[in-house]
Write a protein that holds these residues in place. Sequence first.
Motif, mmCIF file in Angstrom:
data_model
loop_
_atom_site.group_PDB
_atom_site.id
_atom_site.type_symbol
_atom_site.label_atom_id
_atom_site.label_comp_id
_atom_site.label_asym_id
_atom_site.label_seq_id
_atom_site.Cartn_x
_atom_site.Cartn_y
_atom_site.Cartn_z
ATOM 1 N N GLY A 95 34.913 21.746 58.479
ATOM 2 C CA GLY A 95 34.397 22.687 57.490
ATOM 3 C C GLY A 95 34.349 24.116 58.006
ATOM 4 O O GLY A 95 34.614 25.068 57.270
ATOM 5 N N ARG A 98 37.717 25.642 57.873
ATOM 6 C CA ARG A 98 38.136 25.922 56.496
ATOM 7 C C ARG A 98 37.146 26.826 55.757
ATOM 8 O O ARG A 98 37.228 26.985 54.545
ATOM 9 C CB ARG A 98 38.312 24.609 55.739
ATOM 10 C CG ARG A 98 39.362 23.690 56.345
ATOM 11 C CD ARG A 98 39.572 22.459 55.514
ATOM 12 N NE ARG A 98 40.097 22.786 54.192
ATOM 13 C CZ ARG A 98 40.311 21.894 53.234
ATOM 14 N NH1 ARG A 98 40.031 20.610 53.451
ATOM 15 N NH2 ARG A 98 40.793 22.254 52.072
ATOM 16 N N ARG A 100 33.796 26.670 55.047
ATOM 17 C CA ARG A 100 32.944 26.050 54.039
ATOM 18 C C ARG A 100 31.484 26.390 54.316
ATOM 19 O O ARG A 100 31.010 26.255 55.446
ATOM 20 C CB ARG A 100 33.136 24.525 54.026
ATOM 21 C CG ARG A 100 34.569 24.098 53.798
ATOM 22 C CD ARG A 100 35.080 24.593 52.463
ATOM 23 N NE ARG A 100 36.459 24.177 52.223
ATOM 24 C CZ ARG A 100 37.173 24.529 51.169
ATOM 25 N NH1 ARG A 100 36.629 25.309 50.246
ATOM 26 N NH2 ARG A 100 38.416 24.122 51.020
ATOM 27 N N THR A 103 28.681 23.777 55.804
ATOM 28 C CA THR A 103 28.671 23.365 57.212
ATOM 29 C C THR A 103 27.405 23.823 57.940
ATOM 30 O O THR A 103 27.006 23.194 58.923
ATOM 31 C CB THR A 103 29.904 23.922 57.936
ATOM 32 O OG1 THR A 103 29.964 25.342 57.746
ATOM 33 C CG2 THR A 103 31.173 23.299 57.383
ATOM 34 N N GLU A 179 33.415 31.687 49.980
ATOM 35 C CA GLU A 179 33.145 30.802 48.849
ATOM 36 C C GLU A 179 33.280 31.544 47.527
ATOM 37 O O GLU A 179 33.803 30.999 46.540
ATOM 38 C CB GLU A 179 31.750 30.207 48.984
ATOM 39 C CG GLU A 179 31.405 29.197 47.904
ATOM 40 C CD GLU A 179 30.048 28.549 48.119
ATOM 41 O OE1 GLU A 179 29.597 27.851 47.203
ATOM 42 O OE2 GLU A 179 29.463 28.749 49.196
#
Length: 234
Positions: A95, A98, A100, A103, A179
């Motif tokens: 995560g 990437r 995220r 996490t 995000e």
Amino acid sequence: MQRPTRTVVFGVFCLIGGGFLLVHNLQQLSVAIGGPDAIDVESVGRVSGPMGEMLRDTSVALQAAMREPVYRVGLGFKALASSAMACVLFAVGLGLMRDRRWTIRLAKVWAIYAIASAVFITVLQALYVVPNVPAAKDGAAGFQYVSMAFMLLVLCIFPVLLLRQLPTKAVKNYLAYQEAQRGGPPVVDTGSPAPFDQRSAVADDPPPQAPPPPSPPSTGSTWRDDPWNDPGAR
């Protein structure tokens, strides 16, 4: 927005650590299931030198501890739970690589579990493994307890760093920004009509016509009151 370096560093360590801990805990689980017979003291006895002697003493102590039901069940429970949490740590690393946002919370859960697990296994070994070490029976148990305390400190270093150094303001802002970029900009309703898009107009459509002029107000007269409409007046 520039990516913080610590997200990459922690991501790589979590990926490597998750894979290593999964293999290690699965081995511990197989030992707990196999019991004392799963520990091969004879193969360790072929190692020469001080390292071989230390490995033999540890193997003998572990074999004796595995005969205790409390230690065997506790080791199996810890190995099973840690195997699942190793997958969680691997997910944290994936995560982070990437970008995220979830996490941060998942890393906190794993770090708290890792510290509690390290304390649990240290206490378990201090109660059942150290008393069975031949060197401890000869009066050198203090060195064994100091070694276990040092090992506990080592096991807690990475979880503490994950708790303290990962959820910084820069990391949180970066993950929130990423995000938002994946979700797209929010649509804001300004209340004004949308502008005319010339590309959406059809070429064959007729041009817009002007509205007809308003009709004059009615005077109340009929059709025959108008001399132009009366045949007898022509």
